[in-house]
Design an enzyme around this catalytic site. Structure first.
Site, short mmCIF file in Angstrom:
data_model
loop_
_atom_site.label_atom_id
_atom_site.label_comp_id
_atom_site.label_asym_id
_atom_site.label_seq_id
_atom_site.Cartn_x
_atom_site.Cartn_y
_atom_site.Cartn_z
N PRO A 1 83.27 27.84 -22.19
CG PRO A 1 85.27 26.76 -22.75
CD PRO A 1 83.83 26.50 -22.44
CD GLU A 2 79.49 32.72 -22.48
OE1 GLU A 2 79.24 33.87 -22.88
OE2 GLU A 2 78.87 32.17 -21.56
#
Length: 273
Positions: free
Chosen positions: A2-3
DNA sequence: CGAGTGCCCTGACAGC
DNA sequence: TGCTGTCAGGGCACTC
């Protein structure tokens, strides 16, 4: 994995479910507190005023002035329905629906820390975090100034979170390709025009990815379990052995800044311009 | 202090 | 089929 876009998507979905509600219990599900799980009991009895995001960190601002800080790591998810396994933290509420939120994290790269006030000293990356990419203070000039001071390769610098917040391996490779900058360019050797292009590419790609609700490769899921839709828009990440849609050059894949990196050796330059 | 390296951890997948 | 080996990578501790 997850960015910024994935974390933003999670925060947007989770906020309406938990903001304004009071935590009854918050506890580790599988083990006692360790360095990645600190002070959870402080949050019990406090109301969640707001849920926000800073880089890839999720911040729960609590009524007692404390802050719950969640990092999803590689494989973390937050869900109102109980996962079958790998539950690390359970937050339950005094009343209302959903009755609980579950933090699941198979690979244990995630963190969940409740700090006194807004003391981020136990999270050095958060404490030294650069500007949000959508913040007015993140300008081509400020970006150029920050890059000009460093000798590090641009990819390592962007991954460090110190110049701009929220980029990870996927969006760094995409932004560098779009701006035609080589991932191993010494940051201070990049010319003004390409730095400006890179600044623009970072904002553009993150904006598009948020609109698509992020990228799902393997583990990332939205709060409702759905997949993100940006995967089909990726040009370089995951395209090892492919060809550049801009110049037809073959993509190169190698490890840069300890991360698998893919780029076009023909149109992504190392210095100047 | 800046820069570079190794480590954490487990599921997915390739190859035999 | 089932085993083994490899890969994925954000953040942090550590070294120089």
């Amino acid at each position: 994995m997850p960015e910024l876009p994935e974390v933003e998507t999670v925060v947007r979905a989770l906020s309406p479910l938990i903001e304004g509600r009071t935590l009854r219990h918050i506890k580790r599900a599988d083990a006692p507190d360790g360095p990645k799980y600190l002070g959870l009991s402080r949050a019990a009895g406090q109301r969640i005023k707001t849920l926000t995001r800073r880089g890839k960190f999720i911040l729960m601002h609590l009524s007692g002035g404390d802050t719950g800080i969640i990092h999803l790591g590689m494989t973390g998810t937050l869900s109102p329905s109980k996962p079958a396994d790998h539950i690390r933290v359970i937050m339950s509420f005094s009343d209302g629906d959903p009755g609980a939120i579950y933090f699941r994290d198979p690979r244990r790269f995630g963190r969940f820390i409740v700090t006194e006030g807004d003391d981020y000293s136990m999270l050095p990356t958060l404490a030294a975090m650069g500007p949000e990419p959508f913040d007015p203070t993140f300008t081509p000039a400020s970006f150029a100034a920050a890059c000009g001071q460093r000798t590090t390769g641009i990819k390592a610098l962007l991954l460090s979170q110190r110049v701009v917040a929220g980029l990870g391996n996927i969006y760094v490779d995409e932004a560098l390709w779009q701006a035609r900058v080589h991932p191993d360019s010494p940051s201070r050797a990049i010319g003004k025009a390409r730095l400006r292009a890179l600044h623009k590419a970072i904002i553009e790609i993150l904006t598009r990815a948020i609109a698509a609700r992020g990228t799902t490769l393997r583990d990332y899921r939205q709060v409702d379990g759905g997949s993100g839709g940006f995967g089909a828009s990726l040009v370089v990440y995951g395209h090892k052995g492919g060809y550049c849609p801009r110049c037809d050059g073959p993509f190169t894949t190698a490890s840069i800044a300890q991360r698998t990196s893919t780029w076009c050796e023909r149109c992504q330059i190392r210095r100047g311009l």
